[in-house]
Design an enzyme around this catalytic site. Structure first.
Site, PDB file in Angstrom:
ATOM      1  N   SER A 100      42.007  80.940 117.777  1.00 56.54           N
ATOM      2  CA  SER A 100      42.956  81.330 118.977  1.00 56.54           C
ATOM      3  C   SER A 100      42.758  80.186 120.041  1.00 56.54           C
ATOM      4  CB  SER A 100      42.030  82.492 119.521  1.00 56.54           C
ATOM      5  OG  SER A 100      42.908  82.636 120.972  1.00 56.54           O
ATOM      6  N   ARG A 140      43.095  97.307 107.072  1.00 53.77           N
ATOM      7  CA  ARG A 140      41.569  97.855 106.977  1.00 53.77           C
ATOM      8  C   ARG A 140      41.218  97.930 105.446  1.00 53.77           C
ATOM      9  NH1 ARG A 140      42.512  96.510 111.163  1.00 53.77           N
ATOM     10  NH2 ARG A 140      42.187  97.315 113.286  1.00 53.77           N
ATOM     11  N   GLY A 189      48.157  93.268 111.577  1.00 52.89           N
ATOM     12  CA  GLY A 189      48.166  94.609 112.270  1.00 52.89           C
ATOM     13  C   GLY A 189      47.899  95.541 111.538  1.00 52.89           C
ATOM     14  N   GLY A 190      46.539  96.386 111.507  1.00 55.09           N
ATOM     15  CA  GLY A 190      46.279  97.513 110.895  1.00 55.09           C
ATOM     16  C   GLY A 190      45.860  97.380 109.458  1.00 55.09           C
ATOM     17  N   ARG A 222      48.775  95.289 121.278  1.00 56.27           N
ATOM     18  CA  ARG A 222      48.471  95.165 122.721  1.00 56.27           C
ATOM     19  C   ARG A 222      49.511  94.551 123.598  1.00 56.27           C
ATOM     20  NH1 ARG A 222      42.834  94.111 122.272  1.00 56.27           N
ATOM     21  NH2 ARG A 222      42.610  92.599 123.516  1.00 56.27           N
ATOM     22  N   HIS A 249      51.056  91.937 118.010  1.00 53.27           N
ATOM     23  CA  HIS A 249      49.671  91.406 118.774  1.00 53.27           C
ATOM     24  C   HIS A 249      48.793  92.478 118.637  1.00 53.27           C
ATOM     25  CE1 HIS A 249      49.164  88.248 122.014  1.00 53.27           C
ATOM     26  NE2 HIS A 249      47.952  88.903 121.854  1.00 53.27           N
ATOM     27  N   TYR A 309      49.114  79.433 122.715  1.00 48.82           N
ATOM     28  CA  TYR A 309      49.852  79.773 123.779  1.00 48.82           C
ATOM     29  C   TYR A 309      50.828  78.641 124.654  1.00 48.82           C
ATOM     30  CZ  TYR A 309      47.746  84.487 123.380  1.00 48.82           C
ATOM     31  OH  TYR A 309      47.095  85.679 122.646  1.00 48.82           O
ATOM     32  N   LYS A 321      54.796  83.611 115.493  1.00 48.93           N
ATOM     33  CA  LYS A 321      53.944  84.748 115.442  1.00 48.93           C
ATOM     34  C   LYS A 321      54.446  85.722 116.520  1.00 48.93           C
ATOM     35  CE  LYS A 321      49.034  86.327 115.758  1.00 48.93           C
ATOM     36  NZ  LYS A 321      49.208  87.298 116.879  1.00 48.93           N
TER      37      LYS A 321
END
Length: 368
Positions: A106, A289, A286-287, A257, A254, A129, A230
Site C-alpha cells: 500500500s 476467505r 473482496g470477500g 469501504r 475497496h 494513490y 484497481k
C-alpha cells in the site's frame, strides 16, 4: 486453538488488537451492506463437479503479467500493517515471497518500499494513490521502480474516503510511533487525531479529487511499469481501461469501504470479464476467505484473486507465520476444490463448473 480455516484468524485478531485498530481493519462503509454481500454472494454460486477424471496430479501455478507464481492467490494492498504486528509489511513480504506469490504494498504502508525490498527477493506490486502534488507521485513511483517493484496498482475508487462510521466514532489516527513510511521525508507521513476520522481528513487534504482517465496516460509517461486499474466494477469502465492501455483490471469495491450498496465484486466480475474480451487479465479482490471462493472467481473469468483482510488478521494473530499459514490454507483448499471438481490445471476451470443463482429465472412454485 488449532486454526483450520482463514476466518478463525479474525476472532484472534479482534481479541489482540486495540478496538480502534480492529475496527479500522474490519469495518466497511455506512450500513456495511456491501461488506456482508462481498461474502454472501459467494454462497449463491454452486459447483457442477465433473467426476472420474484422473486428478492424481494437479498444477495450481500460473503467470501474472508474465511473472510465474505458485498459485492464483495474491496479497492485496492493506494500509498501516504495523498497527497489526510490529513487523508489519516486512512480515507480509517475507511470507508472500516464501509462498511464491505476489504482495501488493500500500501507498499508506508503515514500511517503505525500500524496507520491503530489503526483506529479500519476491514479486511485488505497488498500490498508488494519486496526490494533489504530482511531484510526490513521481518520486514515489520512481522509488518503487528502483526498489524492484514490478507493477503499479492504481486505486481509482477513492477521490474521497468512504464514510466509515466506526473510524468517526473512534476518532481514528495513526498510533504513536507509526508513520506512513513512504511519505516520511515529505512531511506527509502523519495521520493526526481530528474530531472526525483522521484518515478521512488526511485524504481530503492530500488525494487528488480531479483524477481522471487522462491521468493513466500521465502515469504511463513517468513509468515503464505495467499499470493495473484497481476499483473497476462496470463493463463501461472496463472497456475504457482497455482503451487507455491498462495492463490489467482489479475488480474491487475497496473491501466495501467506499460506496455502500455497490454489488459484491464476485457479482460484478463476469460483466467486466465479458467487456474486456480477453484483451487484458482481470483479477478480483473482496470477500475471498476459502479456496472454493478462488475457484468460483476463476470459473467466472478471473485470472487470479487478491486477499486483504485475511492477510491483516493472520498477521495480527501470529505474525509472519500466520500469513504463511493463511496462504497455505487457501492454496490447499483451492487445490482440493480443483480435484473434487475434476480440474487438473487452471486452464481446465470453466464456467461450466459452476451454477449461479442469476443463471436461472426464479419461477413461482406451482399451486398445490
Amino acid at each position: 486453538m488449532e486454526i483450520t480455516n482463514v476466518m478463525e484468524y479474525e476472532k484472534i485478531a479482534k481479541e489482540k488488537l486495540p478496538k480502534m485498530v480492529y475496527d479500522y481493519y474490519a469495518s466497511g462503509a455506512e450500513d456495511q451492506w456491501t461488506l456482508q454481500e462481498n461474502r454472501n454472494a459467494f454462497s449463491r454460486i454452486l459447483f457442477r463437479p465433473r467426476i472420474l477424471i484422473d486428478v492424481s496430479k494437479i498444477d495450481v501455478s500460473t503467470t501474472v503479467l508474465g511473472f510465474n507464481i505458485s498459485m492464483p492467490i495474491m496479497v492485496a494492498p492493506t494500509a498501516m500493517q504495523k498497527m497489526a504486528h510490529p513487523d508489519g509489511e516486512l512480515a507480509t513480504a517475507r511470507a508472500t515471497s516464501a509462498a511464491g506469490t505476489i504482495m501488493t504494498l500500500s501507498s499508506w504502508a508503515t514500511s517503505s518500499v525500500e524496507e520491503v525490498a530489503s526483506t529479500g527477493p519476491g514479486i511485488r506490486f505497488f498500490q498508488l494513490y494519486v496526490y494533489k502534488d504530482r511531484n510526490v507521485v513521481r518520486q514515489l513511483v520512481k522509488r518503487a521502480e528502483k526498489a524492484g517493484f514490478k507493477a503499479i496498482a492504481l486505486t481509482v475508487d477513492t477521490p474521497r474516503l468512504g464514510r466509515r462510521e466506526s473510524d468517526i466514532k473512534n476518532r481514528f489516527a495513526l498510533p504513536r510511533g507509526l508513520t506512513l513510511k513512504n511519505f516520511e521525508g515529505l512531511d506527509l507521513g502523519k495521520i493526526d487525531k481530528t474530531n472526525d476520522s483522521g484518515l478521512a481528513s488526511y485524504v481530503a487534504g492530500q488525494v487528488d479529487q480531479s483524477l481522471s482517465w487522462k491521468d493513466i496516460t500521465w502515469l504511463q509517461s513517468i513509468t515503464s511499469l505495467p499499470i493495473l486499474v484497481k476499483g473497476v466494477i462496470t463493463a463501461e469502465d472496463a472497456r475504457i481501461a482497455v482503451e487507455y492501455g491498462a495492463a490489467g483490471i482489479i475488480v474491487s469495491n475497496h473491501g466495501a469501504r467506499q460506496l455502500d450498496y455497490v454489488p459484491a465484486t464476485i457479482m460484478a466480475l463476469e460483466e467486466v470479464v465479458k467487456a474486456v474480451e480477453g484483451r487484458i487479465p482481470v483479477f478480483l479482490d473482496g470477500g475471498v476467505r476459502r479456496g472454493t471462493d478462488v475457484f468460483k472467481a476463476l470459473a467466472l473469468g478471473a485470472s487470479g484473486v487478491f486477499v486483504g483482510r485475511p492477510s491483516l488478521f493472520s498477521l495480527a494473530a501470529h505474525g509472519e507465520a500466520g500469513v504463511r499459514k493463511m496462504l497455505q490454507m487457501l492454496r490447499d483448499e483451492f487445490e482440493l476444490t480443483m480435484a473434487l471438481s475434476g480440474c487438473r490445471s487452471l486452464r481446465e476451470i470453466s464456467r461450466n463448473h459452476i451454477k449461479t443463482d442469476w443463471d436461472t429465472p426464479h419461477y413461482l412454485p406451482a399451486k398445490l
